[in-house]
Every structure is written in structure tokens, then in C-alpha cells.
Design a protein around this motif. Structure first.
Motif, PDB file in Angstrom:
ATOM      1  N   PHE A  36      54.643  39.273  52.786  1.00 38.84           N
ATOM      2  CA  PHE A  36      55.418  39.843  51.679  1.00 38.84           C
ATOM      3  C   PHE A  36      54.462  40.091  50.524  1.00 38.84           C
ATOM      4  N   TRP A  37      54.552  41.267  49.924  1.00 42.21           N
ATOM      5  CA  TRP A  37      53.692  41.600  48.782  1.00 42.21           C
ATOM      6  C   TRP A  37      54.482  41.358  47.497  1.00 42.21           C
ATOM      7  N   LEU A  38      54.036  40.374  46.723  1.00 43.15           N
ATOM      8  CA  LEU A  38      54.623  40.090  45.420  1.00 43.15           C
ATOM      9  C   LEU A  38      53.779  40.772  44.347  1.00 43.15           C
ATOM     10  N   ASN A  39      54.334  41.809  43.748  1.00 43.73           N
ATOM     11  CA  ASN A  39      53.641  42.531  42.676  1.00 43.73           C
ATOM     12  C   ASN A  39      54.212  42.070  41.338  1.00 43.73           C
ATOM     13  N   SER A  79      47.583  48.594  45.754  1.00 41.13           N
ATOM     14  CA  SER A  79      47.604  48.741  47.206  1.00 41.13           C
ATOM     15  C   SER A  79      46.257  48.371  47.811  1.00 41.13           C
ATOM     16  N   GLU A  80      45.173  48.709  47.122  1.00 46.30           N
ATOM     17  CA  GLU A  80      43.833  48.376  47.627  1.00 46.30           C
ATOM     18  C   GLU A  80      43.657  46.864  47.740  1.00 46.30           C
ATOM     19  N   GLU A  84      43.222  44.560  51.076  1.00 48.78           N
ATOM     20  CA  GLU A  84      42.068  43.659  51.153  1.00 48.78           C
ATOM     21  C   GLU A  84      42.520  42.243  51.492  1.00 48.78           C
ATOM     22  N   GLU A  85      43.631  41.805  50.871  1.00 50.34           N
ATOM     23  CA  GLU A  85      44.151  40.462  51.131  1.00 50.34           C
ATOM     24  C   GLU A  85      44.731  40.330  52.539  1.00 50.34           C
ATOM     25  N   ILE A 110      48.993  52.915  53.271  1.00 50.30           N
ATOM     26  CA  ILE A 110      48.522  53.558  54.503  1.00 50.30           C
ATOM     27  C   ILE A 110      47.143  54.168  54.301  1.00 50.30           C
ATOM     28  N   LYS A 111      46.952  54.816  53.178  1.00 49.72           N
ATOM     29  CA  LYS A 111      45.658  55.423  52.882  1.00 49.72           C
ATOM     30  C   LYS A 111      44.564  54.365  52.778  1.00 49.72           C
TER      31      LYS A 111
END
Length: 450
Positions: A36-39, A79-80, A84-85, A110-111
């Protein structure tokens, strides 16, 4: 091979397209990881909808742990950095978003992954892809009725089977919760009832068995439990739209059943419009109304937000929103009409307030609904149709039951006076901030002059 399943707003294990697909693809020796990405950028300002979202997420993580399944939470802003993570990954699976800014986020991920990583982007949150239907000219539908006719010609997709025992063979247990997520959990103050996948399914079954048949008659009465109250579950992905539709359509045919399915198709319609016509959060669909001059009265807006307009049904609805994080659908139309027609305040201010407060906030439906009420959107109500809040109150809350539940200052008022109290009955209740007749004439003149 390492396969990553990226959870977003799909906090469930059953009927999850992403999980069904990864189990179809997985082979012996592969590893599946849940992430899960927590921003942090999306968590400010922390308001009611965040409270509900993270409370739901906490229940989901507890459920995963009880099943010996782990979810790795990655805290980052770009996103980068997210990619990376992630580390070494061979395939990324996720349930797609087709509206901005979420599609833009997905495209950026995706990129960043590069061509060497297999990406599996799946339709899950909605029954139909935004490109599923078009007019004879190949254009997106702009009116609901022909869209509905096209949707009725297609069979809705069936739920996807997910073998949880098979998942356990490939998914590791990771119970580490980063401090940033712990902080979000600690900010949750409300004691939300009936959270999680199990409770959502119970509510769905009760609705279908007990209230679906009478839905057409009861759905407009805010004082009773006439609606499904499933929208928060659909928003957080605790409940799948396919599961809902399958159970609804399996019920005996009735006016209520058909009308409820039509309401679900409105959700599909607004999502399609939002995907095919980007920018609607900031601009009206009908370009003519870009020239409309809205009033700039912050005091009136604050009174509307707090439920202090002097119109009992409007105030009860706004107080329901502030107290519970949810508002009855009929009342969403009433308060939106009041803000945009009676107060002539910009629909975008109301839309953003709803974004902060609604636990079932979905951008497409919310924006579509606000533009409809303001008469500036696709398939919108004509500008000369202005909801009279007193008439709406008399029709849909005839005994004043709902009003008294939230406007305690009027608990002493009896009979029909509850809908618009006399001066001597107002006592601690505020006077109306605008006169209905004058406000209506002003709105008609403003719209007509364009």
C-alpha cells in the motif's frame, strides 16, 4: 518471480479482480507481496473522510493478520520513490483508476517501472470500462437515459473467485506498521460502526432481504432507513460493485430492485463522463456557464456549512453531514440546490466541502451531482427548476421527524410549522438568511441573462 499486488481503495479479499488475476498467473516458486502506498500529501487536511478511510484500513490490516497475510506500507510522495521502495519486482498488479488525478498517478508509476516489469491494470471499481459504450457517432454519452439503455444491453460482470488459502501459500506475513501510518490511525477519533468486509456483506444482505422491494417508495424519506447505506463500502472497496449487483439482481423483480440498479448505473455514468471529459472538478461541463458570475459571500457559505440557514430541512441535512460523515441522497440535492440557487454560491465550494466531509466521497459522482444541481453539467436539471426547501420538507419529512433529530432548537414546534417556523417559534433558531421568492427570482435572472 515476484508479483506485487498494489492495494488502494479495495480493502477486501473476496471478489477482488487483482487477487483473482494474480492467482491465475502465479506459479510454484513465485512470491506475492501485498503493498500500500501512503502518500502524506493526500492526508492533509485530515478530516472526516480520512478518519473513516484509515479506520477501514486498520480493520482490513487486522483481517489480513488474522489470516497470516501481510501488507507492506510504503510511505513516500512521488511515483519514482514508490517504485524505488518497491525494490525488485517482476510484475505489478492493481485495480485501475481511469479518472484524474489517479490515472495520472498510475501512469507515472508504470513509466517509472520501465518496460522490464509486467504491469497488469484491471477493471474492478466499476462494472464497465469508460470506453464500453458510445453513441452511433463514436462519442461518449452525455445523457443518462441512452447510456442506461446501452448498459442494459450488456450483462454485468460476475464476481471473481479468490482462493484465500491459495494466497497464503505465496504471501508472506509482514505486520510492521510505519510510524506515519500509526500517526494516521491515532488521528482517527470516531467510533465507526460496521467496518470491514464481513459487516459490509451483512448490510448488503439485510438491504436486499428487508428494504430492496420498497426502495422506490422509501429512498426519498430521510427519517427512515430506506436506502442501502452501501456507498461508504463501495468507496473504500470493502464491497465489490459486482457482488452488490449480483445479489440485487438475484432478488425477485420489483420496482425497488430496478430503481436501485438504475441508481448504480448513475454511478457508472458519472464515472464515464469524468473519464472522458477531464477537468470537470474545476470547470462546468456546459461551457456556457463558465461565464456565470457567482456571489462572493463567505458568511453565507459558513452558515450553509454549519447548518444555520434558517431553513430547517437544509440545516438538518448539513448537521447530519457534519455529525455523521454521510447525508441522505435526497438531501444532497436539496442542499446543493440551496447553495447554488438560493445563495448563488459557486458549486465548486460545495463540492469541496463534501469532499472533506463525506465518508463515501467519490469524485465522479459528487462532481456530477453538484453540476446537475447547479444546472451547469451534463444531463443537468434545467436552471429554472429550483428546489423549494419548504416544499421538499413538507413532502419528504412530513412529520418533521428528521428535522427534530438534528435541529434541536425546533423540538418544541408542532405540526406543519416545523417546515418553516413562525417568528415567535424560532426562539433559539436562526432567521432565514434569504427569502425564498427573492432568491429564486435572482437566480432565474442570473441564469437567464447568459
Amino acid at each position: 518471480m515476484k508479483r506485487v499486488c498494489w492495494f488502494r481503495s479495495d480493502f477486501r479479499l473476496t471478489d477482488n479482480h487483482m487477487l483473482h488475476r494474480v492467482l491465475t498467473d502465479v506459479e510454484d516458486g513465485d512470491e506475492i507481496e501485498f503493498v500500500f502506498w501512503l502518500n502524506p500529501k493526500y492526508c492533509e487536511p485530515f478530516d472526516t473522510r480520512h478518519d473513516y478511510f484509515f479506520s477501514t484500513m486498520r480493520v482490513f490490516m487486522d483481517d489480513l493478520n488474522s489470516k497470516k497475510l501481510g501488507l507492506r506500507v510504503i510511505v513516500t510522495e512521488t511515483s519514482e520513490q514508490f517504485v524505488e521502495e518497491l525494490g525488485e519486482v517482476d510484475a505489478l498488479y492493481f485495480n485501475a483508476e481511469y479518472v484524474e488525478p489517479f490515472k495520472q498517478r498510475d501512469d507515472a508509476v508504470i513509466k517509472s517501472l520501465g518496460e522490464q516489469v509486467k504491469v497488469v491494470r484491471l477493471l474492478d471499481r466499476h462494472l464497465f470500462h469508460p470506453d464500453a459504450f458510445s453513441t452511433k457517432d463514436g462519442n461518449p454519452y452525455k445523457v443518462y437515459t441512452p447510456f442506461k439503455k446501452a448498459a442494459y444491453s450488456e450483462s454485468p460482470p460476475k464476481p471473481y473467485h479468490v482462493d484465500v488459502d491459495q494466497l497464503k501459500r505465496f504471501v508472506g506475513l509482514s505486520s510492521d506498521i510505519p510510524k506515519e501510518l500509526k500517526e494516521q490511525f491515532e488521528r482517527c477519533e470516531r467510533d465507526w460502526k460496521a467496518l470491514g468486509e464481513t459487516e459490509a456483506k451483512k448490510r448488503l444482505t439485510r438491504f436486499v432481504n428487508e428494504r430492496l422491494t420498497n426502495y422506490a417508495d422509501d429512498r426519498d424519506i430521510p427519517s427512515i432507513a430506506g436506502t442501502s447505506r452501501l456507498s461508504p463500502y463501495l468507496r473504500t472497496g470493502v464491497l465489490s460493485i459486482r457482488t452488490v449487483v449480483e445479489q440485487v439482481l438475484a432478488a425477485p423483480k420489483s420496482k425497488g430492485r430496478d430503481m436501485y440498479f438504475d441508481e448504480l448505473l448513475w454511478r457508472e455514468f458519472y464515472y464515464m463522463v469524468m473519464a472522458k471529459f477531464p477537468g470537470l472538478k474545476e470547470e462546468p461541463f456546459n461551457e456556457k456557464y463558465k461565464r456565470l458570475v457567482w456571489e462572493d459571500d463567505e458568511a453565507h457559505f459558513e452558515r450553509w456549512c454549519k447548518g444555520e440557514t434558517g431553513y430547517p430541512l437544509v440545516d438538518a441535512a448539513m448537521r447530519q453531514l457534519n455529525e455523521t460523515g454521510w447525508m441522505h441522497n435526497r438531501l444532497r440535492m436539496v442542499v446543493a440546490s440551496f447553495l447554488t440557487k438560493h445563495l448563488l454560491l459557486d458549486w465548486r465550494k460545495g463540492e469541496r466541502f463534501f469532499e472533506q466531509k463525506l465518508i463515501d466521497y467519490e469524485a465522479a459522482s459528487n462532481i456530477g451531482g453538484w453540476q446537475w444541481a447547479a444546472s451547469v453539467g451534463t444531463d443537468a436539471v434545467p436552471y429554472f427548476r429550483i428546489f423549494n426547501p419548504v416544499t421538499q420538507s413538507e413532502r419528504f419529512d412530513p412529520e418533521g421527524t428528521f428535522i427534530r433529530r438534528y435541529v434541536h432548537e425546533l423540538s418544541h414546534v408542532t405540526g406543519k410549522d416545523i417546515h418553516f417556523p413562525k417568528k415567535e417559534d424560532r426562539q433559539d433558531y436562526i432567521d432565514p438568511i434569504v427569502d425564498h421568492k427573492e432568491a429564486r427570482e435572482r437566480a432565474l435572472s442570473r441564469f437567464k441573462d447568459l
